[in-house]
Scaffold this motif. Structure first.
Motif, PDB file in Angstrom:
ATOM      1  N   GLU A 387       0.832  -1.214   0.000  1.00 36.76           N
ATOM      2  CA  GLU A 387       0.000   0.000   0.000  1.00 36.76           C
ATOM      3  C   GLU A 387       0.859   1.254   0.000  1.00 36.76           C
ATOM      4  N   ALA A 388       0.906   1.918  -1.153  1.00 41.01           N
ATOM      5  CA  ALA A 388       1.581   3.213  -1.204  1.00 41.01           C
ATOM      6  C   ALA A 388       0.712   4.241  -0.467  1.00 41.01           C
ATOM      7  N   TYR A 389      -0.599   4.051  -0.563  1.00 42.66           N
ATOM      8  CA  TYR A 389      -1.554   4.971   0.078  1.00 42.66           C
ATOM      9  C   TYR A 389      -2.570   4.163   0.872  1.00 42.66           C
ATOM     10  N   SER A 390      -2.929   4.647   2.057  1.00 41.74           N
ATOM     11  CA  SER A 390      -4.048   3.986   2.752  1.00 41.74           C
ATOM     12  C   SER A 390      -4.982   5.045   3.330  1.00 41.74           C
ATOM     13  N   LEU A 391      -6.244   4.678   3.378  1.00 41.45           N
ATOM     14  CA  LEU A 391      -7.267   5.626   3.837  1.00 41.45           C
ATOM     15  C   LEU A 391      -7.270   5.669   5.360  1.00 41.45           C
ATOM     16  N   VAL A 392      -7.112   6.872   5.895  1.00 43.14           N
ATOM     17  CA  VAL A 392      -7.130   7.018   7.350  1.00 43.14           C
ATOM     18  C   VAL A 392      -8.482   7.578   7.778  1.00 43.14           C
ATOM     19  N   GLU A 393      -8.947   8.607   7.091  1.00 40.91           N
ATOM     20  CA  GLU A 393     -10.216   9.213   7.476  1.00 40.91           C
ATOM     21  C   GLU A 393     -10.897   9.865   6.280  1.00 40.91           C
ATOM     22  N   LEU A 394     -12.208   9.819   6.333  1.00 35.59           N
ATOM     23  CA  LEU A 394     -12.978  10.469   5.259  1.00 35.59           C
ATOM     24  C   LEU A 394     -14.167  11.162   5.900  1.00 35.59           C
ATOM     25  N   PHE A 395     -14.325  12.437   5.582  1.00 36.76           N
ATOM     26  CA  PHE A 395     -15.500  13.165   6.058  1.00 36.76           C
ATOM     27  C   PHE A 395     -16.160  13.791   4.842  1.00 36.76           C
TER      28      PHE A 395
END
Ligand code: KIV
Ligand code: ZN
Length: 505
Positions: A387-395
Motif C-alpha cells: 500500500e503506497a496509500y491507505s485511507l485514514v479518514e474520510l468526512f
C-alpha cells in the motif's frame, strides 16, 4: 463412459478479454480455485508476452499442485524456451505451441508458404519436447484451413511428439454440423491420430462455442478448452460450466463426463467475475442470477408440485448456496474461520485477524451477513498488494442545498496528508481530494457500484478501472457506506498502479 479432459484457459485466453488483466496474486487465487474445481490443465499464461506473464506462469507452476500447468508459445525458439523455463517447476507441465494453418493467415499475417508452416510446427514441437513430454500443438484458425493440409500438419506434429492436437475455431466461424464433420475427417484421414488426444478450442462469435465443442466431443474429441463464465477474446470462449453441465445433465446422450467437481462451479464463477470485473449477465446459463429462478406462475406452480417439471439441474449441483444466511453479530472467530474454509479461503492468522475485525465492524452495522459479504471482506485481505496509500479518514457533507465537500486523510508512506475538495457529488469530491493528495495522472475509465446483498444496509461494492500510460488496473472497495467503498476502490487501484510503475521502472 469417456472422461473428457478440461483444459482451462481463463488465465490466458480469458485474460485477453478487454479490461480483464489480472495481477500475479489474482492469477494465483484463480489457479488455486481451478484446482479445487478439478480442471485437468490450467493454461496459466503466455510467458513470452511480458515479464508479468512469465512471472505469473512460473509462480503458478511453483505453487499450484494438482493440475497440469501449461504455458503458451508461438513456434519461435525464444517463445518455446521462455515457456519451458516458466512451466519447469510444475509437477506436471505442458508446452502449448501454436501456428496458423489457414491460407488467410498464411498469406496476410504470416507471409509464409504451407511447407514453411509445416516445417516450423514440427521444429517447435521437437524443441518443446526437450522440456517436457507433454506437448500440445494448435493449428490456429483450423476451421478455415484446407482440410487435407490440416490433416498433413496434424500427422506431422504427432510424429514430432505432440501428445495433444488442438483444432481451434479461432474466429468462431464454424457450426456444429461442419465441425463434427471436420473432427470425423481428421480421425479418418490422419493415420497416427490415435497417438494423440484431439482437443477443441471454440470461440463464441456466433454464440456457438459450446455447441461446437459438444459436437466435437460426440465425434471423439477428448479435450475441451474453455474458460470460466466463457470470458475470452472478443465474444469469448466456450464456457466451462456450460460444457461440463451439458455432459453431466445428458450422460446417456454424450456417454462422456469430466472430472470437474461441479459444486465448485458457482464459486469459481464468482471469483473470476470479481477479479476480472466482468459481470455475469443475469440470464447466463448455469451461473447467472436468474439461471434457477422461476418467474412465470405456471412454472412456479409446476415446480412446487415437482421440481423436475421445470428444473433439469439442481442449483446445489453447481454450488449455488441454498441457505445464504451464514453469520451474525454473535458469531465467533471459529465459525468465521470455518465458513471461510467452506467458501474456499484459507487465510494466515494475520489475515484472519484483520478480516475478523472487519467482520465484527460490519456485524455492528448490518444484521444479516451473507456469503457475498464475507467474500467482499476477505478478498481485500487475500489479494493484498503493497500500500503506497491507505485511507485514514474520510468526512463528507452533501445535500440538496449544500455543495458536496469531502475531506480525506491518506497515509502516504509514514506521512498523513489531508485535503478538502468540492465536487459534483460526494464521490466526485472524494476522488478530487484523493487525486490531489496522490498527484495521480491516471484517467478514470469505469466506475461501477453494486449492492452485494439486498437491503439498504447492504454492503456496497465499487469497482473502478484506471488508466495510466497504457496500463489499466481495476480497484475494488466494499463498505456499507458507498462513499467509503468508492474511496477504497480508488485507492486500491492507485496502489496497483504504483506497483505496476515500480515493476516497469
Ligand atoms: O483461438 C485460438 O486459436 C487460440 C490458440 C492460441 C489456441 O487461442
Ligand atoms: Zn483462443
Amino acid at each position: 463412459m469417456r472422461i473428457i479432459k478440461i483444459f482451462d484457459t481463463t488465465l490466458r485466453d480469458g485474460e485477453q478479454s478487454p479490461g480483464a488483466s489480472m495481477n500475479v496474486e489474482e492469477k494465483l487465487r484463480v489457479a488455486k480455485q481451478l484446482v479445487r474445481l478439478g480442471v485437468d490443465i490450467i493454461e496459466a499464461g503466455f510467458p513470452i508476452a511480458s515479464q508479468g506473464d512469465f512471472e505469473a506462469v512460473k509462480r503458478i507452476a511453483t505453487e499450484v499442485k494438482g493440475a497440469t500447468i501449461a504455458g503458451l508459445a508461438r513456434t519461435k525458439d525464444i517463445d518455446i524456451d521462455r515457456a519451458g523455463e516458466a512451466v519447469m517447476p510444475a509437477e506436471q507441465k505442458r508446452i502449448h505451441t501454436f501456428l496458423a494453418t489457414s491460407d488467410i493467415h498464411l498469406k496476410y499475417k504470416l507471409k509464409m508458404e504451407r511447407e514453411e508452416v509445416l516445417d516450423a510446427a514440427v521444429k517447435a514441437v521437437k524443441r518443446a519436447r526437450q522440456y517436457t513430454d507433454d506437448v500440445e500443438f494448435s493449428a490456429e484458425d483450423a476451421t478455415r484451413s484446407d482440410w487435407d493440409y490440416l490433416c498433413k500438419v496434424t500427422e506431422e506434429v504427432i510424429k514430432a511428439g505432440a501428445k495433444t492436437v488442438n483444432i481451434p475455431d479461432t474466429v468462431g466461424y464454424t457450426v456444429p454440423q461442419e465441425f463434427s464433420e471436420l473432427i470425423e475427417y481428421l480421425i479418418n484421414k490422419v493415420p497416427n491420430i490415435d497417438k494423440a488426444v484431439i482437443s477443441v478450442h471454440c470461440h463464441n462469435d456466433l454464440g456457438l462455442a459450446v455447441a461446437n465443442s459438444l459436437a466435437a466431443v460426440l465425434k471423439g474429441a477428448g479435450q475441451v478448452e474453455c474458460t470460466i463464465n466463457g470470458i475470452g477474446e472478443r465474444a469469448g470462449n466456450a464456457s466451462l460450466e456450460e460444457v461440463v453441465m451439458s455432459l453431466k445433465t445428458r450422460p446417456k446422450f454424450f456417454n462422456a463426463d469430466t472430472k470437474i467437481v461441479t459444486e465448485e462451479i458457482y464459486r469459481s464463477s464468482r471469483l473470476v467475475s470479481k477479479i476480472t470485473g466482468i459481470v455475469v449477465q443475469p440470464n447466463k446459463a448455469i451461473v447467472g442470477a436468474n439461471a434457477f429462478a422461476h418467474e412465470a406462475g405456471i412454472h412456479q406452480d409446476g415446480f412446487l408440485k415437482e421440481r423436475s417439471t421445470y428444473e433439469i439441474m439442481r442449483p446445489e449441483a453447481v454450488g449455488i448456496p441454498q441457505s445464504k444466511l451464514v453469520l451474525g453479530k454473535h458469531s465467533g472467530r471459529h465459525a468465521f474461520r470455518a465458513r471461510l474454509k467452506e467458501l474456499g479461503y484459507v487465510l494466515t492468522d494475520e489475515e484472519l485477524n484483520n478480516a475478523f475485525e472487519k467482520f465484527k465492524q460490519l456485524a455492528d452495522q448490518k444484521k444479516d451477513i451473507f456469503d457475498e459479504d464475507i467474500e467482499a471482506l476477505v478478498s481485500e485481505q487475500v489479494s493484498k498488494i503493497p500500500e503506497a496509500y491507505s485511507l485514514v479518514e474520510l468526512f463528507v457533507s452533501s445535500g440538496t442545498k449544500q455543495k458536496p465537500t469531502a475531506t480525506v486523510t491518506l497515509k502516504v508512506g509514514e506521512i498523513l496528508i489531508h485535503r478538502t475538495e468540492h465536487g459534483d457529488g460526494p464521490v466526485d469530491a472524494t476522488y478530487k481530494a484523493i487525486a490531489s493528495i496522490t498527484d495521480t495522472k491516471s484517467n478514470l475509465l469505469k466506475f461501477e457500484v453494486k449492492g452485494i446483498t439486498g437491503g439498504t444496509d447492504a454492503l456496497g461494492e465499487v469497482i473502478v478501472s484506471l488508466e495510466e500510460e497504457g496500463r489499466t488496473v481495476r480497484g475494488h472497495g466494499a463498505d456499507t457506506d458507498i462513499i467509503v467503498a468508492s474511496a477504497r476502490a480508488y485507492i486500491n487501484a492507485l496502489n496497483k498502479l504504483a506497483v505496476r510503475r515500480k515493476m516497469s521502472s
